[in-house]
Design a protein around this motif. Structure first.
Motif, PDB file in Angstrom:
ATOM      1  N   LEU A  10     145.181  33.023  43.987  1.00  0.00           N
ATOM      2  CA  LEU A  10     144.044  33.456  44.804  1.00  0.00           C
ATOM      3  C   LEU A  10     142.749  33.170  44.054  1.00  0.00           C
ATOM      4  O   LEU A  10     142.651  33.391  42.851  1.00  0.00           O
ATOM      5  CB  LEU A  10     144.153  34.957  45.109  1.00  0.00           C
ATOM      6  N   ASP A  11     141.741  32.696  44.792  1.00  0.00           N
ATOM      7  CA  ASP A  11     140.426  32.463  44.203  1.00  0.00           C
ATOM      8  C   ASP A  11     139.375  32.843  45.227  1.00  0.00           C
ATOM      9  O   ASP A  11     139.573  32.703  46.436  1.00  0.00           O
ATOM     10  CB  ASP A  11     140.267  31.005  43.786  1.00  0.00           C
ATOM     11  N   ALA A  46     137.618  33.367  50.360  1.00  0.00           N
ATOM     12  CA  ALA A  46     138.776  33.600  49.508  1.00  0.00           C
ATOM     13  C   ALA A  46     139.860  32.639  49.948  1.00  0.00           C
ATOM     14  O   ALA A  46     140.140  32.504  51.136  1.00  0.00           O
ATOM     15  CB  ALA A  46     139.256  35.042  49.618  1.00  0.00           C
ATOM     16  N   GLY A  47     140.427  31.936  49.005  1.00  0.00           N
ATOM     17  CA  GLY A  47     141.495  30.993  49.309  1.00  0.00           C
ATOM     18  C   GLY A  47     142.742  31.340  48.531  1.00  0.00           C
ATOM     19  O   GLY A  47     142.679  31.803  47.395  1.00  0.00           O
ATOM     20  N   ALA A  48     143.881  31.136  49.167  1.00  0.00           N
ATOM     21  CA  ALA A  48     145.166  31.408  48.515  1.00  0.00           C
ATOM     22  C   ALA A  48     146.085  30.222  48.719  1.00  0.00           C
ATOM     23  O   ALA A  48     146.231  29.716  49.827  1.00  0.00           O
ATOM     24  CB  ALA A  48     145.802  32.672  49.082  1.00  0.00           C
ATOM     25  N   LEU A  49     146.662  29.771  47.636  1.00  0.00           N
ATOM     26  CA  LEU A  49     147.662  28.711  47.678  1.00  0.00           C
ATOM     27  C   LEU A  49     148.995  29.373  47.392  1.00  0.00           C
ATOM     28  O   LEU A  49     149.195  29.967  46.336  1.00  0.00           O
ATOM     29  CB  LEU A  49     147.357  27.633  46.630  1.00  0.00           C
ATOM     30  N   GLY A  50     149.903  29.313  48.365  1.00  0.00           N
ATOM     31  CA  GLY A  50     151.173  30.002  48.238  1.00  0.00           C
ATOM     32  C   GLY A  50     152.343  29.035  48.252  1.00  0.00           C
ATOM     33  O   GLY A  50     152.340  28.038  48.979  1.00  0.00           O
ATOM     34  N   LEU A  80     145.057  39.478  50.832  1.00  0.00           N
ATOM     35  CA  LEU A  80     146.429  39.228  50.379  1.00  0.00           C
ATOM     36  C   LEU A  80     147.478  39.816  51.325  1.00  0.00           C
ATOM     37  O   LEU A  80     148.548  39.259  51.500  1.00  0.00           O
ATOM     38  CB  LEU A  80     146.635  39.778  48.966  1.00  0.00           C
ATOM     39  N   GLU A  81     147.159  40.946  51.927  1.00  0.00           N
ATOM     40  CA  GLU A  81     148.104  41.569  52.862  1.00  0.00           C
ATOM     41  C   GLU A  81     148.229  40.732  54.108  1.00  0.00           C
ATOM     42  O   GLU A  81     149.245  40.605  54.712  1.00  0.00           O
ATOM     43  CB  GLU A  81     147.685  42.982  53.197  1.00  0.00           C
TER      44      GLU A  81
END
Length: 81
Positions: A10-11, A46-50, A80-81
């Protein structure tokens, strides 16, 4: 029992639509005038790479969330949720 494991990076970053004015040109002896509307609106992203660890065939996923203003801890947990 079916478990789902994700590895997530997460960033968060802030952005502003203000122009990046650094220098300009004008005839010698005349001061350049640069005009634009300064309203100082800001946004955060906010970006998330999963990556799904138990099923590598699914591949990675990129998700992002935009928010006016800035993030705090509670807002990032909600992303995140």
């Amino acid at each position: 029992m079916n478990t789902c494991a994700w590895i997530v990076f997460l960033d968060e970053s802030g952005v502003s639509p203000l122009p990046q004015i650094r220098r300009t040109y004008a005839p010698r002896g005349r001061t350049p005038l640069l005009r634009h509307r300064l309203n100082w609106k800001r946004a955060s992203m906010a970006g998330a790479l999963g990556y799904h660890a138990t099923d590598p065939g699914r591949g990675a996923r990129l998700c992002f969330h935009l928010k006016p203003g800035s993030y705090d801890t509670t807002a990032l947990i909600a992303v995140l949720e």
